[in-house]
Design a protein around this motif. Structure first.
Motif, PDB file in Angstrom:
ATOM      1  N   LEU A 213       0.824  -1.201   0.000  1.00 29.30           N
ATOM      2  CA  LEU A 213       0.000   0.000   0.000  1.00 29.30           C
ATOM      3  C   LEU A 213       0.861   1.255   0.000  1.00 29.30           C
ATOM      4  CD1 LEU A 213      -2.913  -0.975   2.415  1.00 29.30           C
ATOM      5  CD2 LEU A 213      -2.929  -0.884  -0.079  1.00 29.30           C
ATOM      6  N   THR A 214       1.999   1.207   0.707  1.00 31.60           N
ATOM      7  CA  THR A 214       2.931   2.332   0.683  1.00 31.60           C
ATOM      8  C   THR A 214       3.473   2.539  -0.724  1.00 31.60           C
ATOM      9  OG1 THR A 214       3.569   1.941   2.985  1.00 31.60           O
ATOM     10  CG2 THR A 214       5.077   3.260   1.631  1.00 31.60           C
ATOM     11  N   ALA A 215       3.775   1.446  -1.411  1.00 28.00           N
ATOM     12  CA  ALA A 215       4.262   1.535  -2.787  1.00 28.00           C
ATOM     13  C   ALA A 215       3.218   2.201  -3.679  1.00 28.00           C
ATOM     14  CB  ALA A 215       4.604   0.148  -3.306  1.00 28.00           C
ATOM     15  N   ARG A 216       1.959   1.900  -3.452  1.00 27.84           N
ATOM     16  CA  ARG A 216       0.899   2.522  -4.247  1.00 27.84           C
ATOM     17  C   ARG A 216       0.818   4.020  -3.964  1.00 27.84           C
ATOM     18  NH1 ARG A 216      -3.080  -0.693  -6.586  1.00 27.84           N
ATOM     19  NH2 ARG A 216      -2.651  -2.928  -6.451  1.00 27.84           N
ATOM     20  N   ARG A 217       0.999   4.412  -2.706  1.00 25.80           N
ATOM     21  CA  ARG A 217       0.977   5.837  -2.366  1.00 25.80           C
ATOM     22  C   ARG A 217       2.155   6.560  -3.010  1.00 25.80           C
ATOM     23  NH1 ARG A 217      -3.010   3.730  -1.079  1.00 25.80           N
ATOM     24  NH2 ARG A 217      -4.221   3.934   0.835  1.00 25.80           N
ATOM     25  N   LEU A 218       3.320   5.925  -3.021  1.00 26.19           N
ATOM     26  CA  LEU A 218       4.493   6.526  -3.646  1.00 26.19           C
ATOM     27  C   LEU A 218       4.272   6.696  -5.149  1.00 26.19           C
ATOM     28  CD1 LEU A 218       7.354   4.616  -1.770  1.00 26.19           C
ATOM     29  CD2 LEU A 218       6.685   7.015  -1.472  1.00 26.19           C
ATOM     30  N   ALA A 219       3.625   5.722  -5.767  1.00 27.22           N
ATOM     31  CA  ALA A 219       3.326   5.821  -7.192  1.00 27.22           C
ATOM     32  C   ALA A 219       2.369   6.982  -7.463  1.00 27.22           C
ATOM     33  CB  ALA A 219       2.730   4.509  -7.696  1.00 27.22           C
ATOM     34  N   PHE A 220       1.392   7.159  -6.584  1.00 31.56           N
ATOM     35  CA  PHE A 220       0.452   8.283  -6.715  1.00 31.56           C
ATOM     36  C   PHE A 220       1.200   9.604  -6.596  1.00 31.56           C
ATOM     37  CE2 PHE A 220      -2.630  11.375  -5.139  1.00 31.56           C
ATOM     38  CZ  PHE A 220      -3.691  11.194  -6.013  1.00 31.56           C
ATOM     39  N   ASP A 221       2.105   9.691  -5.619  1.00 34.37           N
ATOM     40  CA  ASP A 221       2.900  10.902  -5.434  1.00 34.37           C
ATOM     41  C   ASP A 221       3.710  11.215  -6.686  1.00 34.37           C
ATOM     42  OD1 ASP A 221       1.936  10.916  -2.864  1.00 34.37           O
ATOM     43  OD2 ASP A 221       3.787  10.212  -1.933  1.00 34.37           O
ATOM     44  N   PHE A 222       4.368  10.198  -7.225  1.00 36.49           N
ATOM     45  CA  PHE A 222       5.223  10.393  -8.400  1.00 36.49           C
ATOM     46  C   PHE A 222       4.403  10.935  -9.573  1.00 36.49           C
ATOM     47  CE2 PHE A 222       7.060   9.082 -12.411  1.00 36.49           C
ATOM     48  CZ  PHE A 222       8.406   9.385 -12.265  1.00 36.49           C
ATOM     49  N   GLY A 223       3.273  10.321  -9.838  1.00 31.54           N
ATOM     50  CA  GLY A 223       2.441  10.750 -10.957  1.00 31.54           C
ATOM     51  C   GLY A 223       1.931  12.168 -10.779  1.00 31.54           C
ATOM     52  N   LEU A 224       1.533  12.511  -9.557  1.00 28.47           N
ATOM     53  CA  LEU A 224       1.014  13.855  -9.304  1.00 28.47           C
ATOM     54  C   LEU A 224       2.105  14.905  -9.485  1.00 28.47           C
ATOM     55  CD1 LEU A 224      -1.275  15.722  -8.423  1.00 28.47           C
ATOM     56  CD2 LEU A 224      -0.608  15.281  -6.041  1.00 28.47           C
ATOM     57  N   VAL A 225       3.289  14.650  -8.933  1.00 31.10           N
ATOM     58  CA  VAL A 225       4.393  15.600  -9.073  1.00 31.10           C
ATOM     59  C   VAL A 225       4.753  15.783 -10.549  1.00 31.10           C
ATOM     60  CG1 VAL A 225       6.844  15.982  -8.599  1.00 31.10           C
ATOM     61  CG2 VAL A 225       5.329  15.212  -6.772  1.00 31.10           C
ATOM     62  N   ALA A 226       4.801  14.698 -11.299  1.00 24.87           N
ATOM     63  CA  ALA A 226       5.114  14.785 -12.725  1.00 24.87           C
ATOM     64  C   ALA A 226       4.061  15.606 -13.466  1.00 24.87           C
ATOM     65  CB  ALA A 226       5.216  13.380 -13.319  1.00 24.87           C
ATOM     66  N   LEU A 227       2.796  15.402 -13.117  1.00 22.86           N
ATOM     67  CA  LEU A 227       1.721  16.168 -13.753  1.00 22.86           C
ATOM     68  C   LEU A 227       1.858  17.653 -13.430  1.00 22.86           C
ATOM     69  CD1 LEU A 227      -1.025  16.477 -15.195  1.00 22.86           C
ATOM     70  CD2 LEU A 227      -2.110  15.969 -12.997  1.00 22.86           C
ATOM     71  N   LEU A 228       2.090  17.986 -12.173  1.00 20.46           N
ATOM     72  CA  LEU A 228       2.201  19.393 -11.779  1.00 20.46           C
ATOM     73  C   LEU A 228       3.412  20.057 -12.420  1.00 20.46           C
ATOM     74  CD1 LEU A 228       1.164  19.248  -8.011  1.00 20.46           C
ATOM     75  CD2 LEU A 228      -0.254  19.679 -10.024  1.00 20.46           C
ATOM     76  N   ASP A 229       4.507  19.314 -12.548  1.00 20.50           N
ATOM     77  CA  ASP A 229       5.682  19.848 -13.248  1.00 20.50           C
ATOM     78  C   ASP A 229       5.332  20.171 -14.695  1.00 20.50           C
ATOM     79  OD1 ASP A 229       7.236  19.656 -10.991  1.00 20.50           O
ATOM     80  OD2 ASP A 229       8.293  17.837 -11.623  1.00 20.50           O
ATOM     81  N   GLY A 230       4.584  19.288 -15.323  1.00 24.49           N
ATOM     82  CA  GLY A 230       4.182  19.514 -16.703  1.00 24.49           C
ATOM     83  C   GLY A 230       3.259  20.715 -16.844  1.00 24.49           C
ATOM     84  N   LEU A 231       2.320  20.865 -15.906  1.00 28.17           N
ATOM     85  CA  LEU A 231       1.418  22.016 -15.949  1.00 28.17           C
ATOM     86  C   LEU A 231       2.182  23.316 -15.719  1.00 28.17           C
ATOM     87  CD1 LEU A 231      -1.688  20.628 -14.024  1.00 28.17           C
ATOM     88  CD2 LEU A 231      -1.517  21.121 -16.467  1.00 28.17           C
ATOM     89  N   ALA A 232       3.178  23.293 -14.828  1.00 27.93           N
ATOM     90  CA  ALA A 232       3.987  24.491 -14.580  1.00 27.93           C
ATOM     91  C   ALA A 232       4.689  24.936 -15.853  1.00 27.93           C
ATOM     92  CB  ALA A 232       4.998  24.212 -13.479  1.00 27.93           C
ATOM     93  N   ALA A 233       5.122  23.981 -16.653  1.00 30.72           N
ATOM     94  CA  ALA A 233       5.803  24.310 -17.905  1.00 30.72           C
ATOM     95  C   ALA A 233       4.858  24.924 -18.930  1.00 30.72           C
ATOM     96  CB  ALA A 233       6.455  23.058 -18.480  1.00 30.72           C
ATOM     97  N   ARG A 234       3.550  24.748 -18.746  1.00 30.13           N
ATOM     98  CA  ARG A 234       2.570  25.300 -19.675  1.00 30.13           C
ATOM     99  C   ARG A 234       2.236  26.758 -19.373  1.00 30.13           C
ATOM    100  NH1 ARG A 234       1.597  22.506 -24.169  1.00 30.13           N
ATOM    101  NH2 ARG A 234      -0.456  23.517 -24.260  1.00 30.13           N
TER     102      ARG A 234
END
Length: 247
Positions: A213-234
């Motif tokens: 379950l911790t691994a799943r939370r880490l995966a969620f964190d990674f995806g969210l950070v990547a998305l926000l980084d991409g939006l910042a670049a826009r």
């Protein structure tokens, strides 16, 4: 064949309070409790009335049918998604993502209602309004505001709903993630024998001490950070300077 006219608890004129009997808030709270305890299939107007010590007629004073009741209950789920007013786009998106992930995880029965029942209640609209305002204030313009909000909502629900549905299925089967992995391990080695890279990745994760379950939370964190980084670049360059993303 004419289309069925749209109806919603939020568009129907609300009746005034009865001199005696249940309030709508009482009905919604009891429905939430029943859903959390027994799931969506267990909810019926008759069963809810029995839980409240009232007949179904008393419930129909406040809601015309079960769908209207579910609209009210779903708005309470959105009430748990707290986005502070006037916050930055980055913080608003983060608050929505984690708030929605937590709320859906806490109320797993709602996974089959999201996208089916329209979110027209005041709590759902407040969350949407604050998220959209934060993106607009940050410098996103025109349809980019809608695209950015849609990206955050789509990522959050796309990552959350399958996870919660999977955990629901495990619970119904009387097991958990660790138990399911133990059952699946020999099956994966058998069916993926011709895919050595997949087997190597599976062994890498199977050999770690990280809780699934911790691994799943880490995966969620990674995806969210990547998305926000991409939006910042826009964002336009001047807007990025005025609204730096905090680590």
């Amino acid at each position: 064949m004419s289309a069925k006219p749209f109806s919603s608890v939020w568009t129907r004129e609300r009746k005034g309070p009865r001199d005696q009997g249940l309030s709508r808030d009482q009905i919604v709270r009891a429905a939430m409790e029943l859903l959390n305890e027994e799931g969506l299939d267990a909810l019926s107007m008759r069963k809810l009335g029995a839980r409240l010590g009232a007949g179904a007629t008393s419930l129909y004073w406040h809601v015309a049918n079960k769908d209207e009741l579910l609209e009210l209950v779903m708005d309470e789920v959105y009430d748990e998604v707290v986005i502070p007013e006037g916050t930055s786009w980055h913080d608003a998106a983060t608050a929505f993502a984690y708030g929605m992930h937590t709320a859906v995880s806490a109320h797993p029965w709602c996974v089959t209602l999201i996208g089916v029942l329209p979110g027209l209640g005041p709590k759902a609209l407040t969350a949407a309004d604050r998220l959209m305002a934060a993106f607009s204030d940050a410098g996103f313009d025109g349809p980019d505001v809608d695209y950015a909000v849609a990206a955050v909502v789509s990522y959050t629900l796309g990552a959350t709903i399958p996870e919660v549905a999977y955990l629901n299925a495990l619970a119904r089967a009387g097991t958990d993630v660790t138990g399911a992995q133990a059952v699946m391990e020999p099956i994966i080695h058998e069916v993926a024998a011709d895919y050595p890279h997949l087997i190597d990745r599976y062994r890498t994760y199977a050999g770690t001490s990280i809780d699934p379950l911790t691994a799943r939370r880490l995966a969620f964190d990674f995806g969210l950070v990547a998305l926000l980084d991409g939006l910042a670049a826009r964002l336009p360059r001047e807007a990025r300077l005025d609204h730096p993303v905090r680590d």
